[in-house]
Structures are given as C-alpha cells and as structure tokens.
Motif scaffolding. Sequence first.
Motif, PDB file in Angstrom:
ATOM      1  N   THR A   1       0.836  -1.195   0.000  1.00  0.00           N
ATOM      2  CA  THR A   1       0.000   0.000   0.000  1.00  0.00           C
ATOM      3  C   THR A   1       0.877   1.253   0.000  1.00  0.00           C
ATOM      4  N   ALA A   2       1.995   1.218   0.710  1.00  0.00           N
ATOM      5  CA  ALA A   2       2.912   2.365   0.723  1.00  0.00           C
ATOM      6  C   ALA A   2       3.461   2.643  -0.670  1.00  0.00           C
ATOM      7  N   GLU A   3       3.762   1.590  -1.417  1.00  0.00           N
ATOM      8  CA  GLU A   3       4.274   1.767  -2.783  1.00  0.00           C
ATOM      9  C   GLU A   3       3.202   2.403  -3.671  1.00  0.00           C
ATOM     10  N   TYR A   4       1.962   1.962  -3.529  1.00  0.00           N
ATOM     11  CA  TYR A   4       0.856   2.542  -4.286  1.00  0.00           C
ATOM     12  C   TYR A   4       0.660   4.001  -3.897  1.00  0.00           C
ATOM     13  N   ARG A   5       0.692   4.299  -2.615  1.00  0.00           N
ATOM     14  CA  ARG A   5       0.485   5.675  -2.168  1.00  0.00           C
ATOM     15  C   ARG A   5       1.597   6.583  -2.707  1.00  0.00           C
ATOM     16  N   ALA A   6       2.822   6.100  -2.749  1.00  0.00           N
ATOM     17  CA  ALA A   6       3.937   6.875  -3.309  1.00  0.00           C
ATOM     18  C   ALA A   6       3.719   7.130  -4.800  1.00  0.00           C
ATOM     19  N   LEU A   7       3.234   6.122  -5.515  1.00  0.00           N
ATOM     20  CA  LEU A   7       2.940   6.294  -6.938  1.00  0.00           C
ATOM     21  C   LEU A   7       1.817   7.317  -7.128  1.00  0.00           C
TER      22      LEU A   7
ATOM     23  N   TRP B   1       1.816  10.790  -9.288  1.00  0.00           N
ATOM     24  CA  TRP B   1       0.811  11.213 -10.268  1.00  0.00           C
ATOM     25  C   TRP B   1       0.330  12.632  -9.976  1.00  0.00           C
ATOM     26  N   VAL B   2       0.112  12.929  -8.698  1.00  0.00           N
ATOM     27  CA  VAL B   2      -0.342  14.258  -8.292  1.00  0.00           C
ATOM     28  C   VAL B   2       0.716  15.304  -8.647  1.00  0.00           C
ATOM     29  N   GLU B   3       1.952  15.050  -8.263  1.00  0.00           N
ATOM     30  CA  GLU B   3       3.025  16.015  -8.472  1.00  0.00           C
ATOM     31  C   GLU B   3       3.370  16.214  -9.942  1.00  0.00           C
ATOM     32  N   GLU B   4       3.409  15.130 -10.711  1.00  0.00           N
ATOM     33  CA  GLU B   4       3.843  15.226 -12.100  1.00  0.00           C
ATOM     34  C   GLU B   4       2.716  15.559 -13.064  1.00  0.00           C
ATOM     35  N   ASP B   5       1.494  15.077 -12.771  1.00  0.00           N
ATOM     36  CA  ASP B   5       0.398  15.209 -13.725  1.00  0.00           C
ATOM     37  C   ASP B   5      -0.782  16.029 -13.211  1.00  0.00           C
ATOM     38  N   GLY B   6      -0.740  16.450 -11.953  1.00  0.00           N
ATOM     39  CA  GLY B   6      -1.884  17.152 -11.391  1.00  0.00           C
ATOM     40  C   GLY B   6      -3.086  16.244 -11.212  1.00  0.00           C
ATOM     41  N   PHE B   7      -2.844  14.956 -11.025  1.00  0.00           N
ATOM     42  CA  PHE B   7      -3.901  13.944 -10.943  1.00  0.00           C
ATOM     43  C   PHE B   7      -4.821  14.164  -9.754  1.00  0.00           C
ATOM     44  N   ARG B   8      -6.125  14.034 -10.019  1.00  0.00           N
ATOM     45  CA  ARG B   8      -7.111  13.989  -8.936  1.00  0.00           C
ATOM     46  C   ARG B   8      -8.363  13.280  -9.428  1.00  0.00           C
ATOM     47  N   VAL B   9      -9.037  12.633  -8.501  1.00  0.00           N
ATOM     48  CA  VAL B   9     -10.280  11.930  -8.796  1.00  0.00           C
ATOM     49  C   VAL B   9     -11.426  12.908  -8.577  1.00  0.00           C
ATOM     50  N   LEU B  10     -12.307  13.001  -9.560  1.00  0.00           N
ATOM     51  CA  LEU B  10     -13.466  13.893  -9.477  1.00  0.00           C
ATOM     52  C   LEU B  10     -14.723  13.154  -9.047  1.00  0.00           C
ATOM     53  N   GLY B  11     -14.744  11.844  -9.248  1.00  0.00           N
ATOM     54  CA  GLY B  11     -15.896  11.039  -8.866  1.00  0.00           C
ATOM     55  C   GLY B  11     -15.738   9.620  -9.369  1.00  0.00           C
ATOM     56  N   CYS B  12     -16.507   8.712  -8.779  1.00  0.00           N
ATOM     57  CA  CYS B  12     -16.429   7.306  -9.167  1.00  0.00           C
ATOM     58  C   CYS B  12     -17.762   6.640  -8.859  1.00  0.00           C
TER      59      CYS B  12
ATOM     60  N   ASN C   1      -3.335  17.566 -15.599  1.00  0.00           N
ATOM     61  CA  ASN C   1      -2.950  18.806 -16.279  1.00  0.00           C
ATOM     62  C   ASN C   1      -3.438  18.830 -17.724  1.00  0.00           C
ATOM     63  N   ALA C   2      -3.677  17.647 -18.300  1.00  0.00           N
ATOM     64  CA  ALA C   2      -4.145  17.552 -19.687  1.00  0.00           C
ATOM     65  C   ALA C   2      -5.652  17.759 -19.814  1.00  0.00           C
ATOM     66  N   GLY C   3      -6.388  17.751 -18.700  1.00  0.00           N
ATOM     67  CA  GLY C   3      -7.836  17.938 -18.753  1.00  0.00           C
ATOM     68  C   GLY C   3      -8.558  16.832 -18.010  1.00  0.00           C
ATOM     69  N   GLU C   4      -9.860  16.759 -18.252  1.00  0.00           N
ATOM     70  CA  GLU C   4     -10.695  15.760 -17.579  1.00  0.00           C
ATOM     71  C   GLU C   4     -11.024  14.619 -18.527  1.00  0.00           C
ATOM     72  N   GLU C   5     -11.203  13.426 -17.946  1.00  0.00           N
ATOM     73  CA  GLU C   5     -11.651  12.275 -18.731  1.00  0.00           C
ATOM     74  C   GLU C   5     -12.413  11.316 -17.832  1.00  0.00           C
ATOM     75  N   THR C   6     -13.208  10.481 -18.467  1.00  0.00           N
ATOM     76  CA  THR C   6     -13.924   9.419 -17.775  1.00  0.00           C
ATOM     77  C   THR C   6     -13.304   8.102 -18.176  1.00  0.00           C
ATOM     78  N   VAL C   7     -12.935   7.318 -17.177  1.00  0.00           N
ATOM     79  CA  VAL C   7     -12.264   6.042 -17.403  1.00  0.00           C
ATOM     80  C   VAL C   7     -13.231   4.922 -17.026  1.00  0.00           C
TER      81      VAL C   7
END
Length: 133
Positions: free
Chosen positions: A50-56, A60-71, A98-104
């Motif tokens: 879990t620590a390895e996942y949290r670091a990854l 993602w947050v630092e390099e890509d501005g990643f955030r979850v908007l909903g699920c 940083n590239a925008g929003e998408e639905t996965v």
Amino acid sequence: MSTTTVQEIRSAADALVAAFAEGRLDDYFGAFAPDATFVFHTTPRRLGSTAEYRALWQQWVEEDGFRVLGCTSSAQLVQPFGHTAVFSHDVETRVATNAGEETVHERETIVFARSADGTWLAVHEHLSPRTAA
C-alpha cells in the motif's frame, strides 16, 4: 456464508469506493492491508504494498496534477470464501490531470481478508480496461 458476512464485505467495498471517489486518501489507503498488492493496466509492474501505491499516487499528483473527481460502481458481485472474499464490479471514474478531464471505464476485482479484529481489509486490487456500455 451468512447474509451478514456478505453485507460486511459490501460495506467495506462501498466505504473503499466512496473514500476513493471523494478524495479521502487516508480513508482510501487505510482500507488496504499494508502488504496489499495492486495490478493496474496503467502501470508496467505489480505494486507490492500500500505504501508503494500511495507513493505512486503522490507522483501522479506532483507530475500530472492527478485527482479523482468522482467514481461510480455498478454490476457488483460479492463472493465470500471463508475468511476471504472477492468483490468485483464495473467502475466509471472521472479524473482530472494537467491535460484535462476524462472518464475512465474499468473492471475491478478487490480481494478482501478478515483481519484479526473482524474487519475486512483489501489485500489485492486488480484493474482492467472496460469498453463503455
């Protein structure tokens, strides 16, 4: 397996998904055992804790501005096997970078194990892509 056990597993899964969807990272990562493993189609290798996942995630947050908007979760199936259980479902996740929003659209399997205190913790998560319906 009792109806109560299935309800407990479903509640644990619902809490995990809600924490993910709402960006409550301490609650989300707290739903996993420390030695949980993760297999994501978006990463080149299995994550061993879990620590390895949290670091990854932090990367993602630092390099890509990643955030979850909903699920949202659908087509849920709980399969109890003694002190373990398999929870599978379809997930539709809205994310922003940083590239925008998408639905996965993905399929997810989470393996839960009953801990010594009787709670259910996730011990493995596997995500695969899913074609949108």
